[in-house]
Motif scaffolding. Structure first.
Motif, PDB file in Angstrom:
ATOM      1  N   PHE A  87       0.659  -1.345   0.013  1.00 34.16           N
ATOM      2  CA  PHE A  87      -0.097  -0.218   0.115  1.00 34.16           C
ATOM      3  C   PHE A  87       0.829   1.168  -0.123  1.00 34.16           C
ATOM      4  O   PHE A  87       2.134   0.998   0.430  1.00 34.16           O
ATOM      5  CB  PHE A  87      -0.841   0.150   1.228  1.00 34.16           C
ATOM      6  N   HIS A  88       0.333   2.304  -0.662  1.00 34.75           N
ATOM      7  CA  HIS A  88       1.061   3.482  -0.110  1.00 34.75           C
ATOM      8  C   HIS A  88      -0.029   4.882  -0.456  1.00 34.75           C
ATOM      9  O   HIS A  88      -1.212   4.431  -0.593  1.00 34.75           O
ATOM     10  CB  HIS A  88       2.104   3.585  -1.346  1.00 34.75           C
ATOM     11  N   THR A  89       0.394   5.881  -0.087  1.00 37.24           N
ATOM     12  CA  THR A  89      -0.403   6.993   0.091  1.00 37.24           C
ATOM     13  C   THR A  89      -0.194   7.931  -1.269  1.00 37.24           C
ATOM     14  O   THR A  89       0.844   7.833  -1.892  1.00 37.24           O
ATOM     15  CB  THR A  89      -0.403   7.847   1.334  1.00 37.24           C
ATOM     16  N   HIS A  90      -1.316   8.618  -1.661  1.00 38.11           N
ATOM     17  CA  HIS A  90      -1.026   9.825  -2.503  1.00 38.11           C
ATOM     18  C   HIS A  90      -1.646  11.050  -1.719  1.00 38.11           C
ATOM     19  O   HIS A  90      -2.577  10.912  -1.144  1.00 38.11           O
ATOM     20  CB  HIS A  90      -1.837   9.498  -3.934  1.00 38.11           C
ATOM     21  N   LEU A  91      -1.002  11.956  -2.016  1.00 40.92           N
ATOM     22  CA  LEU A  91      -1.437  13.431  -1.329  1.00 40.92           C
ATOM     23  C   LEU A  91      -1.924  13.963  -2.469  1.00 40.92           C
ATOM     24  O   LEU A  91      -1.575  14.365  -3.498  1.00 40.92           O
ATOM     25  CB  LEU A  91      -0.337  14.471  -1.121  1.00 40.92           C
ATOM     26  N   VAL A  92      -3.472  14.214  -2.372  1.00 40.53           N
ATOM     27  CA  VAL A  92      -4.487  14.525  -3.585  1.00 40.53           C
ATOM     28  C   VAL A  92      -5.206  15.906  -3.104  1.00 40.53           C
ATOM     29  O   VAL A  92      -5.458  16.291  -2.491  1.00 40.53           O
ATOM     30  CB  VAL A  92      -5.590  13.397  -3.955  1.00 40.53           C
ATOM     31  N   ALA A  93      -5.275  16.617  -4.443  1.00 36.20           N
ATOM     32  CA  ALA A  93      -5.829  18.053  -4.523  1.00 36.20           C
ATOM     33  C   ALA A  93      -7.448  17.683  -5.209  1.00 36.20           C
ATOM     34  O   ALA A  93      -8.227  18.267  -4.961  1.00 36.20           O
ATOM     35  CB  ALA A  93      -5.216  18.731  -5.211  1.00 36.20           C
ATOM     36  N   GLY A  94      -7.648  16.585  -5.965  1.00 35.55           N
ATOM     37  CA  GLY A  94      -8.908  16.387  -6.585  1.00 35.55           C
ATOM     38  C   GLY A  94      -9.184  15.255  -7.404  1.00 35.55           C
ATOM     39  O   GLY A  94      -8.376  14.280  -7.087  1.00 35.55           O
ATOM     40  N   PRO A  95     -10.349  15.008  -7.829  1.00 33.62           N
ATOM     41  CA  PRO A  95     -10.648  13.587  -8.482  1.00 33.62           C
ATOM     42  C   PRO A  95      -9.674  13.099  -9.374  1.00 33.62           C
ATOM     43  O   PRO A  95      -9.295  11.762  -9.308  1.00 33.62           O
ATOM     44  CB  PRO A  95     -12.139  13.592  -8.966  1.00 33.62           C
ATOM     45  N   GLU A  96      -8.928  13.780 -10.155  1.00 34.37           N
ATOM     46  CA  GLU A  96      -8.202  13.481 -11.085  1.00 34.37           C
ATOM     47  C   GLU A  96      -6.806  12.835 -10.455  1.00 34.37           C
ATOM     48  O   GLU A  96      -5.914  12.129 -11.070  1.00 34.37           O
ATOM     49  CB  GLU A  96      -7.561  14.735 -12.077  1.00 34.37           C
ATOM     50  N   ASP A  97      -6.632  12.945  -9.523  1.00 36.05           N
ATOM     51  CA  ASP A  97      -5.468  12.406  -8.890  1.00 36.05           C
ATOM     52  C   ASP A  97      -5.419  11.239  -8.023  1.00 36.05           C
ATOM     53  O   ASP A  97      -4.454  10.899  -7.240  1.00 36.05           O
ATOM     54  CB  ASP A  97      -4.742  13.691  -7.731  1.00 36.05           C
ATOM     55  N   ARG A  98      -6.688  10.419  -8.209  1.00 34.88           N
ATOM     56  CA  ARG A  98      -7.126   9.371  -7.214  1.00 34.88           C
ATOM     57  C   ARG A  98      -6.883   8.140  -7.803  1.00 34.88           C
ATOM     58  O   ARG A  98      -7.510   6.865  -7.813  1.00 34.88           O
ATOM     59  CB  ARG A  98      -8.483   9.513  -6.872  1.00 34.88           C
ATOM     60  N   GLY A  99      -5.515   7.865  -8.604  1.00 32.15           N
ATOM     61  CA  GLY A  99      -5.407   6.722  -9.487  1.00 32.15           C
ATOM     62  C   GLY A  99      -3.900   6.371  -9.381  1.00 32.15           C
ATOM     63  O   GLY A  99      -3.113   7.286  -8.783  1.00 32.15           O
ATOM     64  N   LEU A 100      -3.688   5.122  -9.672  1.00 35.23           N
ATOM     65  CA  LEU A 100      -2.197   4.619  -9.475  1.00 35.23           C
ATOM     66  C   LEU A 100      -1.375   5.493 -10.647  1.00 35.23           C
ATOM     67  O   LEU A 100      -1.984   5.454 -11.933  1.00 35.23           O
ATOM     68  CB  LEU A 100      -2.090   3.264  -9.849  1.00 35.23           C
ATOM     69  N   SER A 101      -0.032   5.616 -10.403  1.00 31.06           N
ATOM     70  CA  SER A 101       0.757   6.204 -11.348  1.00 31.06           C
ATOM     71  C   SER A 101       1.592   5.242 -12.264  1.00 31.06           C
ATOM     72  O   SER A 101       1.377   3.903 -11.988  1.00 31.06           O
ATOM     73  CB  SER A 101       1.779   7.053 -10.677  1.00 31.06           C
ATOM     74  N   VAL A 102       2.049   5.586 -13.114  1.00 27.94           N
ATOM     75  CA  VAL A 102       2.964   4.540 -14.294  1.00 27.94           C
ATOM     76  C   VAL A 102       3.852   3.869 -13.371  1.00 27.94           C
ATOM     77  O   VAL A 102       4.092   2.771 -13.212  1.00 27.94           O
ATOM     78  CB  VAL A 102       3.579   5.304 -15.194  1.00 27.94           C
ATOM     79  N   VAL A 103       4.542   4.681 -12.476  1.00 25.69           N
ATOM     80  CA  VAL A 103       5.690   4.040 -11.538  1.00 25.69           C
ATOM     81  C   VAL A 103       5.108   3.113 -10.648  1.00 25.69           C
ATOM     82  O   VAL A 103       5.447   2.158 -10.342  1.00 25.69           O
ATOM     83  CB  VAL A 103       6.113   5.507 -10.626  1.00 25.69           C
ATOM     84  N   ASP A 104       3.727   3.675 -10.055  1.00 22.33           N
ATOM     85  CA  ASP A 104       3.181   2.398  -9.083  1.00 22.33           C
ATOM     86  C   ASP A 104       2.704   1.345  -9.899  1.00 22.33           C
ATOM     87  O   ASP A 104       2.929   0.057  -9.361  1.00 22.33           O
ATOM     88  CB  ASP A 104       1.597   3.005  -8.871  1.00 22.33           C
TER      89      ASP A 104
END
Length: 199
Positions: free
Chosen positions: A132-149
């Motif tokens: 598991f890991h956290t993301h610091l998000v500002a909005g709905p568009e930031d709520r997914g896994l990144s390419v690095v993830d």
């Protein structure tokens, strides 16, 4: 007559198959977990109530850098649909020896060595279900896994039932603003998992 010496060889050790289990046999359902998927890909995730509390509310995650760790628990095949996996997350531990930044988390070799020592010390047969890991998000568009993830998951957590949990921490609303999602591989993609809480 002399016998020829056999060449040294290495053969993979087959893992025993995961036991069949019905969803109802996993135990009574706990409190609802708002915002998590109820339907998903080939893996259904069940979390114990205390794991839900740790990831969703009680752990004090940083509001400045990403953090992460590892998921432990049980793996089953769904007796009602044997092509599906049922994973039960019974424990979650924070990773040690990581490099943390506002938009990245890097597990070091020591992180994985510490995780393996933890797993070996338990001796209860718990499997390493993923991370598991956290993301610091500002909005709905930031709520997914990144390419690095996704690259980390595919290169490190190779079993078809291993999952990645993403804890989205809205720094302005933490902990009320946390959303937790689980993902598992389906072909070349990571897709959302259905999630339920067990009492």
């Amino acid at each position: 007559m002399m016998r020829a010496k056999k060449a040294f060889g290495v053969s993979p050790i087959e893992e025993p198959p995961a036991p069949l289990r019905t969803k109802s046999a996993l135990g009574p359902r706990g409190r609802a977990w708002p915002g998590v998927a109820r339907e998903g890909g080939p893996v259904d995730v069940f979390v114990r109530d205390h794991v839900r509390d740790s990831l969703g509310v009680s752990w004090g995650f940083s509001r400045e850098v990403e953090e992460g760790g590892f998921l432990f628990g049980e793996v089953h095949r769904d007796a009602d649909a044997p092509s599906r996996w049922l994973v039960v997350v019974t424990e979650v531990i924070r990773a040690e020896h990581t490099e943390e930044a506002p938009d990245a988390l890097v597990f070091s070799p020591e992180s994985f060595a510490s995780m393996r020592r933890h797993a070996e010390a338990k001796r209860d047969g718990a499997s390493i279900l993923g991370w598991f890991h956290t993301h610091l998000v500002a909005g709905p568009e930031d709520r997914g896994l990144s390419v690095v993830d996704r690259d980390l998951h595919f290169s490190t957590f190779r079993r078809p039932w291993q999952v990645a949990a993403l804890v989205c921490v809205d720094p302005a609303r933490d902990p009320e603003g946390r959303e937790v999602s689980f993902f598992a591989r389906q072909g070349d993609f990571l897709v959302p998992c259905a999630v339920e809480v067990l009492a």
